[in-house]
Motif scaffolding. Structure first.
Motif, PDB file in Angstrom:
ATOM      1  N   LEU A  54      67.435  60.612  11.934  1.00 35.73           N
ATOM      2  CA  LEU A  54      68.501  61.495  11.459  1.00 35.73           C
ATOM      3  C   LEU A  54      68.040  62.939  11.484  1.00 35.73           C
ATOM      4  CD1 LEU A  54      71.285  61.949  10.126  1.00 35.73           C
ATOM      5  CD2 LEU A  54      70.143  61.596   7.919  1.00 35.73           C
ATOM      6  N   TRP A  55      66.844  63.197  10.960  1.00 36.05           N
ATOM      7  CA  TRP A  55      66.340  64.571  10.918  1.00 36.05           C
ATOM      8  C   TRP A  55      66.084  65.134  12.308  1.00 36.05           C
ATOM      9  CZ3 TRP A  55      62.570  65.243   6.184  1.00 36.05           C
ATOM     10  CH2 TRP A  55      63.287  65.052   5.014  1.00 36.05           C
ATOM     11  N   SER A  99      56.174  57.498  10.789  1.00 35.18           N
ATOM     12  CA  SER A  99      56.715  57.076   9.503  1.00 35.18           C
ATOM     13  C   SER A  99      55.592  56.921   8.473  1.00 35.18           C
ATOM     14  CB  SER A  99      57.472  55.760   9.673  1.00 35.18           C
ATOM     15  OG  SER A  99      57.957  55.297   8.443  1.00 35.18           O
ATOM     16  N   HIS A 100      54.510  56.315   8.875  1.00 36.52           N
ATOM     17  CA  HIS A 100      53.361  56.124   7.979  1.00 36.52           C
ATOM     18  C   HIS A 100      52.745  57.470   7.586  1.00 36.52           C
ATOM     19  CE1 HIS A 100      49.865  54.210   6.188  1.00 36.52           C
ATOM     20  NE2 HIS A 100      49.115  55.043   6.895  1.00 36.52           N
ATOM     21  N   CYS A 101      52.573  58.372   8.546  1.00 30.95           N
ATOM     22  CA  CYS A 101      51.945  59.671   8.276  1.00 30.95           C
ATOM     23  C   CYS A 101      52.785  60.552   7.360  1.00 30.95           C
ATOM     24  CB  CYS A 101      51.722  60.434   9.587  1.00 30.95           C
ATOM     25  SG  CYS A 101      50.485  59.734  10.658  1.00 30.95           S
ATOM     26  N   THR A 102      54.110  60.458   7.477  1.00 36.03           N
ATOM     27  CA  THR A 102      55.000  61.348   6.728  1.00 36.03           C
ATOM     28  C   THR A 102      55.606  60.700   5.493  1.00 36.03           C
ATOM     29  OG1 THR A 102      56.909  60.663   8.042  1.00 36.03           O
ATOM     30  CG2 THR A 102      55.661  62.593   8.818  1.00 36.03           C
ATOM     31  N   SER A 103      55.476  59.388   5.362  1.00 36.89           N
ATOM     32  CA  SER A 103      56.134  58.613   4.292  1.00 36.89           C
ATOM     33  C   SER A 103      57.650  58.668   4.395  1.00 36.89           C
ATOM     34  CB  SER A 103      55.682  59.092   2.906  1.00 36.89           C
ATOM     35  OG  SER A 103      54.304  58.917   2.757  1.00 36.89           O
ATOM     36  N   LEU A 104      58.156  58.971   5.579  1.00 37.56           N
ATOM     37  CA  LEU A 104      59.596  58.960   5.829  1.00 37.56           C
ATOM     38  C   LEU A 104      59.968  57.657   6.507  1.00 37.56           C
ATOM     39  CD1 LEU A 104      60.085  62.543   7.326  1.00 37.56           C
ATOM     40  CD2 LEU A 104      60.673  61.792   5.011  1.00 37.56           C
ATOM     41  N   GLY A 105      61.166  57.165   6.227  1.00 35.16           N
ATOM     42  CA  GLY A 105      61.660  55.982   6.916  1.00 35.16           C
ATOM     43  C   GLY A 105      62.025  56.309   8.354  1.00 35.16           C
TER      44      GLY A 105
END
Length: 74
Positions: free
Chosen positions: A26-27, A14-20
């Motif tokens: 989900l993805w 999450s930190h590396c991609t800035s995704l929750g």
């Protein structure tokens, strides 16, 4: 990002991609994000190189739609 030989937990991904975390989950379910390695029933990890490769190849859907519309003859 020099984590190619590391195993990353979801918080790290999450930190590396800035995704929750929920977006990552989900993805993964939708096949838009790499599947994790299951170390145990409750521990999921991703290879750092796998995440780096995904980031390098990622094209947002909005950008893909724009590129496709430019290629489509009118």
């Amino acid at each position: 990002m020099n984590n190619s030989k590391q195993l990353l937990r979801i918080a790290d991904v999450s930190h590396c991609t800035s995704l929750g975390k929920s977006t990552i989950n989900l993805w993964v379910a939708q096949g838009k994000f790499p599947r994790p390695i299951m170390l145990s029933p409750t521990i999921r990890v991703w290879k750092g190189q796998q995440i780096n490769d995904w980031i390098d190849s990622f094209t947002p859907e909005s950008e893909q739609a724009t590129q496709e519309s430019l290629l489509t003859p009118l």
